[in-house]
Design a protein around this motif. Structure first.
Motif, PDB file in Angstrom:
ATOM      1  N   GLY A 101       0.751  -1.095  -0.029  1.00  0.00           N
ATOM      2  CA  GLY A 101      -0.238  -0.020   0.056  1.00  0.00           C
ATOM      3  C   GLY A 101       1.001   1.154  -0.017  1.00  0.00           C
ATOM      4  O   GLY A 101       1.949   1.438  -0.027  1.00  0.00           O
ATOM      5  N   TRP A 102       0.317   2.324   0.206  1.00  0.00           N
ATOM      6  CA  TRP A 102       0.808   3.867   0.081  1.00  0.00           C
ATOM      7  C   TRP A 102       1.987   3.528  -1.186  1.00  0.00           C
ATOM      8  O   TRP A 102       3.123   4.016  -1.011  1.00  0.00           O
ATOM      9  N   ALA A 103       1.415   3.622  -2.202  1.00  0.00           N
ATOM     10  CA  ALA A 103       2.141   3.717  -3.320  1.00  0.00           C
ATOM     11  C   ALA A 103       3.260   2.647  -3.574  1.00  0.00           C
ATOM     12  O   ALA A 103       4.630   3.026  -3.647  1.00  0.00           O
ATOM     13  N   ASN A 104       2.915   1.612  -3.016  1.00  0.00           N
ATOM     14  CA  ASN A 104       3.943   0.432  -3.108  1.00  0.00           C
ATOM     15  C   ASN A 104       5.025   0.493  -2.362  1.00  0.00           C
ATOM     16  O   ASN A 104       6.100   0.068  -2.404  1.00  0.00           O
ATOM     17  N   GLN A 105       4.909   0.999  -1.036  1.00  0.00           N
ATOM     18  CA  GLN A 105       5.877   1.264  -0.095  1.00  0.00           C
ATOM     19  C   GLN A 105       5.795   0.558   1.296  1.00  0.00           C
ATOM     20  O   GLN A 105       6.746   0.031   1.747  1.00  0.00           O
ATOM     21  N   ASN A 106       4.578   0.460   1.657  1.00  0.00           N
ATOM     22  CA  ASN A 106       4.228  -0.248   3.118  1.00  0.00           C
ATOM     23  C   ASN A 106       3.349  -1.488   2.989  1.00  0.00           C
ATOM     24  O   ASN A 106       2.508  -1.239   1.979  1.00  0.00           O
ATOM     25  N   SER A 107       3.642  -2.326   3.884  1.00  0.00           N
ATOM     26  CA  SER A 107       2.254  -3.230   4.052  1.00  0.00           C
ATOM     27  C   SER A 107       1.901  -3.179   5.385  1.00  0.00           C
ATOM     28  O   SER A 107       2.517  -2.898   6.277  1.00  0.00           O
ATOM     29  N   GLU A 108       0.406  -3.708   5.237  1.00  0.00           N
ATOM     30  CA  GLU A 108      -0.332  -3.493   6.678  1.00  0.00           C
ATOM     31  C   GLU A 108      -1.015  -4.629   6.816  1.00  0.00           C
ATOM     32  O   GLU A 108      -1.912  -5.217   6.112  1.00  0.00           O
ATOM     33  N   VAL A 109      -1.195  -4.940   8.313  1.00  0.00           N
ATOM     34  CA  VAL A 109      -1.863  -6.163   8.690  1.00  0.00           C
ATOM     35  C   VAL A 109      -2.977  -5.579   9.556  1.00  0.00           C
ATOM     36  O   VAL A 109      -2.615  -4.964  10.695  1.00  0.00           O
ATOM     37  N   ASN A 110      -4.217  -6.139   9.357  1.00  0.00           N
ATOM     38  CA  ASN A 110      -5.165  -5.830  10.279  1.00  0.00           C
ATOM     39  C   ASN A 110      -5.885  -7.081  10.559  1.00  0.00           C
ATOM     40  O   ASN A 110      -5.925  -8.140  10.113  1.00  0.00           O
ATOM     41  N   ARG A 111      -6.676  -6.677  11.982  1.00  0.00           N
ATOM     42  CA  ARG A 111      -7.774  -7.574  12.323  1.00  0.00           C
ATOM     43  C   ARG A 111      -9.036  -6.926  11.631  1.00  0.00           C
ATOM     44  O   ARG A 111      -9.240  -5.769  11.896  1.00  0.00           O
ATOM     45  N   HIS A 112      -9.648  -7.549  10.728  1.00  0.00           N
ATOM     46  CA  HIS A 112     -10.652  -6.930   9.770  1.00  0.00           C
ATOM     47  C   HIS A 112     -11.862  -7.460  10.451  1.00  0.00           C
ATOM     48  O   HIS A 112     -12.250  -8.846  10.248  1.00  0.00           O
ATOM     49  N   THR A 113     -12.799  -6.813  10.869  1.00  0.00           N
ATOM     50  CA  THR A 113     -14.246  -7.211  11.293  1.00  0.00           C
ATOM     51  C   THR A 113     -15.049  -6.382  10.509  1.00  0.00           C
ATOM     52  O   THR A 113     -15.268  -5.309  10.638  1.00  0.00           O
ATOM     53  N   ARG A 114     -16.202  -7.256   9.723  1.00  0.00           N
ATOM     54  CA  ARG A 114     -16.992  -6.681   8.820  1.00  0.00           C
ATOM     55  C   ARG A 114     -18.531  -7.055   9.204  1.00  0.00           C
ATOM     56  O   ARG A 114     -18.742  -8.299   9.441  1.00  0.00           O
ATOM     57  N   THR A 115     -19.383  -5.932   9.326  1.00  0.00           N
ATOM     58  CA  THR A 115     -20.817  -6.586   9.900  1.00  0.00           C
ATOM     59  C   THR A 115     -21.783  -6.252   8.204  1.00  0.00           C
ATOM     60  O   THR A 115     -22.856  -6.835   8.439  1.00  0.00           O
ATOM     61  N   SER A 116     -21.349  -5.372   7.310  1.00  0.00           N
ATOM     62  CA  SER A 116     -22.060  -5.270   5.926  1.00  0.00           C
ATOM     63  C   SER A 116     -20.847  -4.926   5.024  1.00  0.00           C
ATOM     64  O   SER A 116     -19.775  -4.745   5.337  1.00  0.00           O
ATOM     65  N   ASN A 117     -21.410  -4.875   3.922  1.00  0.00           N
ATOM     66  CA  ASN A 117     -20.335  -4.482   2.655  1.00  0.00           C
ATOM     67  C   ASN A 117     -19.784  -3.232   3.088  1.00  0.00           C
ATOM     68  O   ASN A 117     -18.860  -2.798   2.549  1.00  0.00           O
ATOM     69  N   SER A 118     -20.685  -2.118   3.700  1.00  0.00           N
ATOM     70  CA  SER A 118     -20.114  -1.036   3.789  1.00  0.00           C
ATOM     71  C   SER A 118     -19.785  -0.684   5.379  1.00  0.00           C
ATOM     72  O   SER A 118     -19.129   0.421   5.690  1.00  0.00           O
ATOM     73  N   GLU A 119     -19.720  -1.579   6.126  1.00  0.00           N
ATOM     74  CA  GLU A 119     -19.380  -1.334   7.438  1.00  0.00           C
ATOM     75  C   GLU A 119     -18.506  -2.234   8.001  1.00  0.00           C
ATOM     76  O   GLU A 119     -18.754  -3.347   7.927  1.00  0.00           O
ATOM     77  N   TYR A 120     -17.186  -1.867   8.531  1.00  0.00           N
ATOM     78  CA  TYR A 120     -16.201  -2.587   9.089  1.00  0.00           C
ATOM     79  C   TYR A 120     -15.284  -1.870  10.143  1.00  0.00           C
ATOM     80  O   TYR A 120     -15.244  -0.492  10.015  1.00  0.00           O
ATOM     81  N   VAL A 121     -14.591  -2.639  10.687  1.00  0.00           N
ATOM     82  CA  VAL A 121     -13.564  -1.875  11.402  1.00  0.00           C
ATOM     83  C   VAL A 121     -12.199  -2.797  11.192  1.00  0.00           C
ATOM     84  O   VAL A 121     -12.047  -3.834  11.534  1.00  0.00           O
ATOM     85  N   ASN A 122     -11.069  -1.727  11.034  1.00  0.00           N
ATOM     86  CA  ASN A 122      -9.787  -2.380  11.039  1.00  0.00           C
ATOM     87  C   ASN A 122      -9.051  -2.112  12.093  1.00  0.00           C
ATOM     88  O   ASN A 122      -8.771  -0.897  12.473  1.00  0.00           O
ATOM     89  N   THR A 123      -8.493  -2.960  12.793  1.00  0.00           N
ATOM     90  CA  THR A 123      -7.603  -2.829  13.958  1.00  0.00           C
ATOM     91  C   THR A 123      -6.181  -3.179  13.499  1.00  0.00           C
ATOM     92  O   THR A 123      -5.833  -4.252  13.208  1.00  0.00           O
ATOM     93  N   PRO A 124      -5.383  -2.197  13.456  1.00  0.00           N
ATOM     94  CA  PRO A 124      -3.966  -2.601  12.813  1.00  0.00           C
ATOM     95  C   PRO A 124      -3.011  -3.464  13.844  1.00  0.00           C
ATOM     96  O   PRO A 124      -3.026  -3.282  15.210  1.00  0.00           O
ATOM     97  N   LEU A 125      -2.366  -4.165  13.152  1.00  0.00           N
ATOM     98  CA  LEU A 125      -1.660  -5.046  13.942  1.00  0.00           C
ATOM     99  C   LEU A 125      -0.037  -4.962  13.604  1.00  0.00           C
ATOM    100  O   LEU A 125       0.728  -4.988  14.522  1.00  0.00           O
TER     101      LEU A 125
END
Length: 213
Positions: A101-125
């Motif tokens: 991500g970030w223009a091919n510079q960083n990688s990110e890991v999240n705990r991803h919790t989604r309740t619908s297609n438009s609603e989610y929470v990302n907890t960065p790990l």
């Protein structure tokens, strides 16, 4: 003069042969995806994802304390995978890895919790510098390995050390189902890839070749 001519000819032939043999053989980088399944109709980040059951894969690797598969990505940036224990993980968490991500510079890991297609929470790990990992002209192939203690390793083909490693200390991580998505750019993915071509050399691996359901 004739004697000199016949003396030089074998010498010149020898030089030419040596030059040819020392020229490196160019390989097509897409040879690395031989035997993989290709996924090119990739849904967007907030669309409904298709989760594949890894137990239905033909190629699944196991050690005494881990399970792993081999995956590939082609695209300019933001290669995103999610994996967990459910085919429809609404209301529960999955692991999300966004490579380059970030223009091919960083990688990110999240705990991803989604309740619908438009609603989610990302907890960065974890956020880690991984410049230019992805490419839009060649596949980036790697092993995704999940250990019983929750450690996750991503290791490129031909390398022994992971380029990305993380652990979610709050929950057990499962590699039962996996999905692929995208952000702003078009990507395509390779999955269910043969494991005996990645040259990482895990000695205690048992290769499982399961039939597709």
């Amino acid at each position: 003069m004739k004697q000199l001519f016949f003396t030089l000819v074998p010498f010149l032939v020898l030089i030419a042969s040596s030059a040819v043999s020392s020229t490196p053989q160019l390989r097509n980088p897409f040879e690395a995806v031989r035997g993989c399944l290709q996924y090119d109709t990739v849904p967007g980040y907030n669309e409904t994802l298709e989760y594949f059951a890894t137990d239905n894969f033909r190629y699944v690797g196991r050690t005494h304390n881990s399970k792993y598969i081999r995956v590939g990505m082609v695209g300019p940036t933001d290669g995103i995978i999610r994996f967990g224990k459910s085919r429809f993980p609404y209301g529960e968490s999955v692991s999300e890895i966004c490579l380059s991500g970030w223009a091919n510079q960083n990688s990110e890991v999240n705990r991803h919790t989604r309740t619908s297609n438009s609603e989610y929470v990302n907890t960065p790990l974890k956020i880690q510098l991984t410049p230019n990992v992805l490419s839009k002209t060649r596949p980036m192939m790697f092993r995704l390995e999940v250990f019983d203690n929750g450690n996750v390793l991503l290791t490129k083909d031909g390398e022994k050390r992971p380029f990305l490693e993380f652990n979610d200390n709050r929950q057990r991580l499962d590699l039962d189902y996996i999905a692929f998505t995208k952000w702003n750019h078009e990507l395509f993915y390779y999955y269910d890839c043969p494991l005996d071509t990645d040259a990482n050399g895990v000695d205690d691996t048992v290769l499982l070749k399961c039939s597709l359901a």
